[in-house]
Scaffold this motif. Structure first.
Motif, PDB file in Angstrom:
ATOM      1  N   UNK A 240       0.895  -1.379   0.256  1.00  9.38           N
ATOM      2  CA  UNK A 240       0.062  -0.214   0.384  1.00  9.38           C
ATOM      3  C   UNK A 240       0.457   1.789  -0.316  1.00  9.38           C
ATOM      4  N   UNK A 241       1.618   1.195   0.433  1.00 10.84           N
ATOM      5  CA  UNK A 241       3.036   2.681   1.216  1.00 10.84           C
ATOM      6  C   UNK A 241       3.933   2.498  -0.813  1.00 10.84           C
ATOM      7  N   UNK A 248       0.311  10.230  -3.994  1.00 13.42           N
ATOM      8  CA  UNK A 248       0.651  11.564  -3.471  1.00 13.42           C
ATOM      9  C   UNK A 248       1.448  12.235  -3.894  1.00 13.42           C
ATOM     10  N   UNK A 249       2.515  11.867  -4.554  1.00 11.97           N
ATOM     11  CA  UNK A 249       3.131  12.540  -6.197  1.00 11.97           C
ATOM     12  C   UNK A 249       2.638  13.028  -6.974  1.00 11.97           C
ATOM     13  N   UNK A 263       9.437  11.351   0.400  1.00 14.65           N
ATOM     14  CA  UNK A 263       8.776  12.407   2.175  1.00 14.65           C
ATOM     15  C   UNK A 263       8.303  10.925   2.902  1.00 14.65           C
ATOM     16  N   UNK A 264       7.203   9.934   2.819  1.00 12.18           N
ATOM     17  CA  UNK A 264       7.557   9.263   2.333  1.00 12.18           C
ATOM     18  C   UNK A 264       7.938   8.036   3.655  1.00 12.18           C
ATOM     19  N   UNK A 265       8.896   8.109   2.513  1.00 17.58           N
ATOM     20  CA  UNK A 265      10.190   7.250   3.721  1.00 17.58           C
ATOM     21  C   UNK A 265      10.460   8.004   4.678  1.00 17.58           C
ATOM     22  N   UNK A 266      11.109   9.102   4.490  1.00 16.02           N
ATOM     23  CA  UNK A 266      11.948  10.240   5.469  1.00 16.02           C
ATOM     24  C   UNK A 266      10.998  10.224   6.020  1.00 16.02           C
ATOM     25  N   UNK A 267       9.513  10.389   6.150  1.00 18.85           N
ATOM     26  CA  UNK A 267       8.866  10.748   7.205  1.00 18.85           C
ATOM     27  C   UNK A 267       8.252  10.515   8.764  1.00 18.85           C
ATOM     28  N   UNK A 268       9.591   8.984   8.180  1.00 17.91           N
ATOM     29  CA  UNK A 268       9.178   8.075  10.079  1.00 17.91           C
ATOM     30  C   UNK A 268       9.991   9.217  10.850  1.00 17.91           C
TER      31      UNK A 268
END
Length: 349
Positions: A240-241, A248-249, A263-268
């Motif tokens: 899903x990621x 999102x992109x 963005x989603x990989x660095x968000x955590x």
């Protein structure tokens, strides 16, 4: 500045950022994170052709990622095959599974095809648990690394970054040529695409096969980066990621999904002090983008650019060519006088 020059400038800036990352990060963990982004992008770059350009819903690419990862762990680890040859074999196996999965199911409507890919991912997970003699079951398998300079964090980053750039280059070439226009036509209107001779089934199958190849390669890179894999590594949320990164992109672009991946990989890591709310931030970001930027983050860049540099409407007066118009009228009158019977038949009909 023309569109072509803008694209080349963006490509040069992107490569400069890739080269500068190892010198900008503070420690090996951040370099590991940058390497993970490159690995994810190898998969998402191919998946973007399926989701972003053909409009086909696929949420089960984590299954192809798992196939590539286990293929690399078994062939390079258990059987001692050359890692580079195994990397190619992983991609070939992913492409083969993409063909076998897409042949009977790509004619299904979007929602049903998404269910097929989801079922495939669940089957792969169950098989990786059940077939202990091959996959190690719930215990998992250790995965070897690549030899030589690639055994270091820096070397492996350069390797994965080069593959990510290569995938970007391939997808960019596909999207800017006739193949890309055909894929976009399939996404926007299948009826209109068929009316101009686009083979919808072949276009979808080709894009899905290519995404299977990149997913297999990404699986091998991912396994080598993690050094140990278990069935729990390839959970549904990971599939899903990948899908959400593209949404999102922004569909229909290369830069948008790349930004979404970063963005989603660095968000955590950005919200590390609030690690318990990690899923909350994922959901909030997705909600904000869907409500405020339905075209994705990439569209935000276009909006800002248009605000800073609005298009200039030039009112150019239209000057009719009266001499040419008069000649056309005289010629029409002459033809009517020369063929009165033909004109009469037309009027009678």
């Amino acid at each position: 500045m023309t569109r072509q020059i803008e694209l080349w400038v963006a490509a040069v800036v992107g490569i400069a950022i890739v080269v500068a990352v190892p010198y900008l990060v503070g420690d090996f963990y951040q370099l590991h994170l940058a390497t993970l982004i490159a690995v994810y992008w190898v998969l998402i770059g191919g998946l973007n052709l399926v989701v972003g350009f053909t409009g086909t819903l696929s949420i089960g690419h984590v299954g192809l990622l798992a196939v590539g990862a286990y293929c690399f762990a078994i062939l390079a680890g258990s059987h001692g095959l050359d890692p580079f040859l195994t990397l190619f074999l992983c991609g070939a196996l992913g492409a083969l599974i993409g063909v076998l999965l897409g042949l009977p199911s790509l004619r299904l409507p979007g929602f049903y095809f998404a269910m097929v890919t989801l079922a495939f991912a669940l089957i792969v997970t169950e098989l990786s648990v059940a077939e202990q003699w091959l996959t190690g079951g719930g215990i998992g398998l250790s995965v070897p690394g690549f030899p030589g300079p690639l055994a270091t964090p820096w070397g492996y980053y350069w390797f994965t970054a080069a593959l990510a750039v290569a995938v970007t280059w391939m997808t960019w070439n596909v999207t800017r040529l006739m193949w890309g226009r055909a894929l976009v036509a399939v996404r926007d209107s299948e009826v209109a695409a068929q009316s101009v001779g686009v083979s919808i089934y072949r276009a979808k199958l080709t894009a899905f096969t290519f995404s299977g190849f990149t997913a297999g390669v990404a699986g091998a890179l991912f396994a080598s980066l993690q050094s140990y894999i278990t069935p729990d590594t390839f959970i549904f949320e990971l599939g899903l990621f990948f899908f959400v990164c593209i949404i999102i992109g922004g569909r229909g672009s290369i830069v948008g999904p790349l930004l979404g991946t970063v963005v989603l990989t660095a968000l955590p890591e950005v919200v590390a002090p609030l690690a318990n709310l990690g899923n909350f931030f994922y959901g909030a970001l997705l909600l904000v983008v869907v409500l405020l930027l339905p075209e994705g983050i990439s569209n935000l860049v276009i909006v800002i650019r248009n605000r800073m540099k609005p298009a200039v409407n030039v009112n150019a007066p239209v000057k009719p060519d009266l001499a040419r118009l008069a000649a056309a009228v005289r010629r029409a009158e002459g033809e009517a006088e020369a063929h009165p019977a033909y004109e009469a038949r037309e009027v009678h009909a």
